[in-house]
Scaffold this motif. Structure first.
Motif, PDB file in Angstrom:
ATOM      1  N   LYS A 175       6.245 -20.416 -66.995  1.00 61.20           N
ATOM      2  CA  LYS A 175       7.329 -19.105 -67.392  1.00 61.20           C
ATOM      3  C   LYS A 175       7.640 -18.190 -66.032  1.00 61.20           C
ATOM      4  O   LYS A 175       8.435 -17.677 -66.891  1.00 61.20           O
ATOM      5  CB  LYS A 175       6.740 -18.242 -68.826  1.00 61.20           C
ATOM      6  N   LYS A 176       7.832 -18.634 -65.477  1.00 56.35           N
ATOM      7  CA  LYS A 176       7.801 -17.872 -63.940  1.00 56.35           C
ATOM      8  C   LYS A 176       8.927 -18.095 -62.866  1.00 56.35           C
ATOM      9  O   LYS A 176       9.604 -18.099 -62.159  1.00 56.35           O
ATOM     10  CB  LYS A 176       6.774 -17.400 -63.110  1.00 56.35           C
ATOM     11  N   GLY A 177       9.413 -20.089 -63.817  1.00 57.08           N
ATOM     12  CA  GLY A 177      10.533 -20.522 -63.175  1.00 57.08           C
ATOM     13  C   GLY A 177      10.621 -21.164 -62.180  1.00 57.08           C
ATOM     14  O   GLY A 177      11.105 -22.203 -61.556  1.00 57.08           O
ATOM     15  N   LYS A 178       8.639 -22.216 -62.436  1.00 54.89           N
ATOM     16  CA  LYS A 178       8.086 -22.860 -61.046  1.00 54.89           C
ATOM     17  C   LYS A 178       8.229 -23.954 -61.382  1.00 54.89           C
ATOM     18  O   LYS A 178       8.094 -24.642 -63.232  1.00 54.89           O
ATOM     19  CB  LYS A 178       6.658 -22.698 -61.263  1.00 54.89           C
ATOM     20  N   GLU A 179       9.090 -25.293 -61.130  1.00 50.52           N
ATOM     21  CA  GLU A 179       9.392 -26.453 -61.206  1.00 50.52           C
ATOM     22  C   GLU A 179       8.137 -27.259 -61.232  1.00 50.52           C
ATOM     23  O   GLU A 179       7.156 -27.106 -59.749  1.00 50.52           O
ATOM     24  CB  GLU A 179      10.479 -26.982 -60.702  1.00 50.52           C
ATOM     25  N   LEU A 180       7.578 -27.922 -61.956  1.00 52.65           N
ATOM     26  CA  LEU A 180       6.315 -28.774 -62.457  1.00 52.65           C
ATOM     27  C   LEU A 180       6.573 -30.307 -63.101  1.00 52.65           C
ATOM     28  O   LEU A 180       7.802 -30.755 -63.463  1.00 52.65           O
ATOM     29  CB  LEU A 180       5.481 -28.514 -63.482  1.00 52.65           C
ATOM     30  N   PRO A 181       6.133 -31.168 -62.519  1.00 50.28           N
ATOM     31  CA  PRO A 181       6.636 -32.486 -62.042  1.00 50.28           C
ATOM     32  C   PRO A 181       6.121 -33.231 -63.615  1.00 50.28           C
ATOM     33  O   PRO A 181       4.766 -32.525 -64.008  1.00 50.28           O
ATOM     34  CB  PRO A 181       5.941 -33.597 -61.047  1.00 50.28           C
TER      35      PRO A 181
END
Length: 969
Positions: free
Chosen positions: A933-939
């Motif tokens: 939700k904070k825009g952080k990219e997760l694999p």
């Protein structure tokens, strides 16, 4: 695995080696109608039709009833822009002119008449997204061929480049090119020149009376014989009398011939005098006529006692309850005047008028007849007849035995007006708008009726609607009349006669005609009101179920709005009274419970409204459970045990032990049926058995409990022998799991406290035995012992639908805790398993297919079925191809890890459908990413999972369809 590879493996399995494993639903398949297995050709045809891109039918013969089985599905295809073509014929003049008019109503199909002598083909071709499906064989487009007759058809699958599909398409196109287009002008000419075939009769024609009843009316001495079902009923009624009983109750679905059955029994009994009591005057003459037909004799032996007739001295008296119950009329009769008394619609017998008559007379035998013995006022009809249910046949059985006119039920979408769908609060003016009237006319025209002209009943929601809608329909050219409770009996009889004589098209009503009215020629029933109760629903549907020589089937058109009680529709149609939401959902998506050639069809949007009602309704509210409890208690004449609910097809016992009761003892306390009589520990043990054993999902625990209730100790050897005799899975892992269940090691700390904390069953020196406290309770507390035995018996019954030689049963529902237990895990790891977990060489994967909109983006995985055989699946976030659990899943086959797939449609469901085992397609494995939700990219890792078995059509369709995304127009 690609489609081509799946198809090749399927063809190898189908034509070369049946032992070869294949994934997918592509192998050749023989399609037959088998009522024992609930299989029919129609189910597969609909499966292909509902998912196709286009279709071609080449069928010599079409009947109205056959076309009716497809109409709602064809309408749904029209909404999706999907079209089809049908080649048919005039071969042998089988196809009646009216069926061609019905075909013209379906505007997304083009129809042509083959210009070939002896055109007799039967084939169905479906263009799917990745392939073609073909159904070729003996089935024409008739309801008998698709649901009942002994037919052989083969379903084949072909790639678009396949030679076989190329040949079929070419053949179709060759005939199509030279065929006659179906037009109104062509039908008019055909109709003018048409002569019905003489070589055979219409195979779907039904008569008003079964063949054994049909006699020449001038032959007075001919004896009419009962049919097979009535013979069985007569034997059971006789058995009641031979047992010394003086009262008996017959429960028989509307239209199954209760009057004839009673007449046959009267003929056998040969009373000196008989009294037949009904509650409506207009059915007296029909009852009298039927009895004269069966009993014979002179007409003066048969008399009517009503407001307009006083023939009370006849041998056989047919009376209205309103007349005979009056004190001045009763006094005219000696209590012993009649040695046989029959009361029709006896579910009304709780009224003072009925009780006054029953108390007055002293017959040798009193018979009550009803289609609906269930009461809402808690009066016990069963007690009135000394709990002697002499005979019972409900709707499903009657359809199976061909005692009723077949019906095609259509749950259609009620109109959305000004953005609002019809619901309980809609005002009258919106019910009779120009737009809604157009909608009603469109639906009744499209779905039609059987016969030369419509004879319909419309059930409205309120009195005011009856009058206004009737006037509006008359302005549109229909001939209708409205009747309500304010109309006299004479007016009702007059209007019914007008309907039967062809002077009316419809009678509109709101609070009458649910029962006690006999109009056998009714060929269309329209429901414009919400379903108030399953009893009323069946009563109204039943108005059209009497056989009559003017119709082959009856059309039921049910307008479904946003009603809270929509869930009652599948409950009523199936007869399911379990109050189990999973059961009710299944009856919407799988209607194979409807026997014979009858069908149940929901337009797509209407179906989703029913599902929405199921999801939002509380089927286990105390009021409903209490009513079901009282109903069964009334029927049995004693307090029911859990197993009684199973054997009497009532509430699912699992529902009765859900929160807040946890066991049946607590429920009985709640309904004030018993006083407290168990210790805290006894209550805890009952809770454990109720929560963990009662569901019947594994037989192993049930067998061990049963053995220990009969003996102080049970040897491991004997236990193993009993398991083998029951064909149960026998592994050390399963035995260890059973031990952990009974010593409570499997459960969380909170559960162990709730279940009494101490080990229930212990094992020492290869001998099982109960703990001392439990053994003493069972020996000294009879009520407690009965409750435990009852749980075992009920669990046995409920276990019948589960595999015994496998831990999990395809398409059954399981909680995460169930899965941990049945996969023989050491502990209940519900709180940590979440989406999946690799453990003990197993990997259960749990998927919520349609997630809530508010679910956070980093856990809103886009799991998706690419087909009924392939699931595109995502791991948890923050996983890469190097993650140990991901590597284990990818190499599952190599490492001996079994992947199990569990899917629920929405997270509001409490359990998951088991869809079987799956194998990762290693070529599809891909590492991608997701954003929180904070825009952080997760694999994250995605892959295709190939299911070992293609998901059955109804379940697949239910799971993938999301009403939130569907149009409501």
């Amino acid at each position: 695995m690609s489609f081509i590879e799946n198809l090749e493996a399927s063809l190898h399995q189908g034509f070369i080696d049946q032992e070869k494993t294949s994934y997918g639903n592509y192998k050749p398949k023989l399609l037959i109608n088998n009522k024992e297995k609930n299989e029919n050709v129609l189910a597969t045809l609909l499966e292909e039709l509902n998912h196709c891109q286009s279709f071609l039918f080449s069928v010599a013969f079409i009947t109205e009833s056959g076309l009716a089985t497809l109409k709602s599905h064809l309408l749904d295809l029209k909404r999706k822009g999907i079209k089809g073509r049908i080649l048919t014929s005039t071969f042998l003049n089988f196809n009646q002119p009216k069926v061609f008019r019905e075909l013209l109503k379906v505007t997304n199909i083009e129809v042509r008449l083959a210009n070939i002598a002896g055109f007799h083909s039967k084939g169905y071709i479906f263009e799917q997204s990745s392939h073609y499906s073909l159904i070729i064989g003996s089935s024409n487009l008739t309801a008998q061929a698709l649901k009942a007759n002994y037919e052989w058809n083969v379903k084949l699958t072909s790639h678009g480049n396949g030679e076989i599909i190329s040949h079929f398409n070419q053949q179709f196109e060759d005939v199509w090119e030279n065929a006659q287009p179906l037009t109104e002008e062509w039908i008019t000419t055909y109709e003018r020149d048409y002569t019905p075939p003489t070589t055979f009769s219409n195979p779907e024609k039904v008569a008003e009376l079964p063949v054994p009843y049909q006699v020449n009316p001038v032959q007075e001495a001919v004896k009419i014989e009962p049919n097979k079902m009535q013979k069985a009923a007569l034997q059971k009624i006789l058995a009641v009398r031979e047992a010394g009983e003086e009262r008996g109750l017959v429960v028989s679905a509307t239209g199954t011939g209760k009057t004839y059955l009673s007449a046959f029994d009267v003929r056998r009994f040969a009373p000196k005098r008989m009294l037949f009591v009904v509650h409506r005057e207009q059915i007296l003459q029909k009852a009298k006529s039927d009895f004269m037909r069966i009993l014979g004799g002179i007409e003066s032996d048969f008399g009517i006692l009503s407001g307009s007739s006083k023939q009370s001295s006849a041998r056989y008296v047919f009376a209205t309850i309103q007349t005979i119950s009056k004190e001045e009329n009763l006094k005219q009769f000696d209590p012993a005047a009649f040695d046989y008394i029959l009361i029709d619609e006896v579910h009304k017998a709780g009224a003072k008028s009925y009780l006054r008559v029953i108390d007055h007379f002293k017959p040798n035998f009193l018979m009550g007849m009803t289609a609906t013995p269930e009461r809402t006022d808690e009066f016990n009809i069963y007690e009135l007849f000394n709990y002697n249910v002499a005979y019972e046949i409900r709707l499903q059985e009657a359809l199976e035995e061909d005692m009723l006119c077949p019906f095609h039920y259509f749950g259609v979408t009620d109109l959305e007006i000004d953005g609002e769908v019809t619901d309980e609060a809609v005002i009258l003016t919106k019910l009779v708008t120009e737009e809604r009237i157009n909608h009603i006319l469109e639906k009744i025209h499209y779905y039609g009726f059987s016969g030369d002209r419509v004879r319909g009943l419309m059930f409205c929601s309120r009195k005011e609607e009856v009058g206004r809608l009737s006037r509006a329909l008359n302005e549109r050219g229909l001939r209708t009349v409205g009747l309500t409770g304010g109309d006299s009996q004479e007016e009702r009889i007059r209007q019914v006669e007008r309907l039967e004589n062809g002077e009316l098209d419809y009678i509109l009503t709101v609070d009458i005609f649910n029962e006690g009215i006999d109009i056998p020629s009714i060929n269309q029933v329209v429901m414009l009101r919400q379903t108030e109760s399953s009893i009323i629903f069946v009563q109204q549907l039943g108005r059209g179920l009497r056989k009559h020589n003017s119709k082959d089937f009856v059309t039921i058109i049910d307008f479904i709005g946003n009603y809270r009680n929509n869930y009652l529709i599948p409950v009523a149609l199936s007869g399911d009274r379990s109050q189990n939401k999973d059961n009710v959902r299944r009856h919407v998506k799988d209607t194979s419970y409807i026997k014979g050639i009858s069908t149940v069809n929901f337009e797509a949007v209407a179906k989703e409204r029913v599902f929405s009602s199921i999801n939002s309704s509380n089927l286990t509210q105390f009021k409903l459970l209490r009513e079901a409890f009282i109903e069964l208690k009334n029927r049995l004449g004693r307090r029911p045990m859990l197993v009684d609910f199973v054997t009497n097809h009532s509430i699912d016992p699992k529902v009765l032990v859900q929160k807040p009761y946890f066991n049946y003892y607590q429920f009985l306390l709640k309904v004030k049926e018993i006083e407290p009589s168990l210790s805290d520990y006894e209550n805890s043990v009952l809770t454990m058995f109720s929560q963990e054993i009662l569901n019947g999902k594994r037989l192993h625990e049930i067998i061990l409990l049963e053995l220990l209730l009969k003996s102080k100790t049970v040897s491991m050897e004997n236990y193993m022998y009993q398991l083998s005799m029951a064909n149960c899975e026998l592994t050390q892992e399963v035995l260890n799991s059973v031990k952990r269940i009974f010593n409570l090691d499997f459960f969380t700390q909170n559960a162990r406290v709730k279940y009494g904390q101490q080990s229930i069953i212990k094992l020492k020196n290869n001998e099982f035995f109960l703990n001392e406290d439990l053994r003493m309770s069972l020996a000294t507390n009879t009520f407690f012992r009965e409750m435990v035995i009852d749980i075992g018996k009920s669990a046995r019954q409920l276990n019948s639908k589960y595999n015994r030689d496998k831990s999990l049963t395809l398409y059954e529902k399981y909680t995460r805790k169930d899965v941990c237990r049945l996969l023989d895990w050491d502990k209940d790891e519900t709180s940590t398993v979440y989406g999946y977990r690799v453990k003990h060489n197993t990997c259960p994967i749990f998927i919520t297919y349609h997630k809530r909109k508010e679910v956070e983006s980093n856990i809103n995985y886009e799991d998706k079925f690419l087909s009924p055989e392939i699931l595109k699946w995502f791991t948890k976030n923050n996983r890469t191809l190097a993650s140990e659990e991901v590597k284990a899943i990818i190499r599952a086959q190599e490492l001996g890890i079994t992947i199990h797939i569990f899917v629920q449609k929405y997270d509001k469901e409490e359990s998951f459908y088991y869809l079987g085992k799956a194998i990762p397609d290693q070529r599809s494995v891909e590492q991608t990413s997701i954003f929180d939700k904070k825009g952080k990219e997760l694999p994250i890792v995605t892959m295709n999972l190939n299911l070992e078995q293609s998901i059955e059509y109804q379940l697949y369709d239910y799971l993938v369809t999301n009403e939130d995304q569907k149009s409501t127009t």
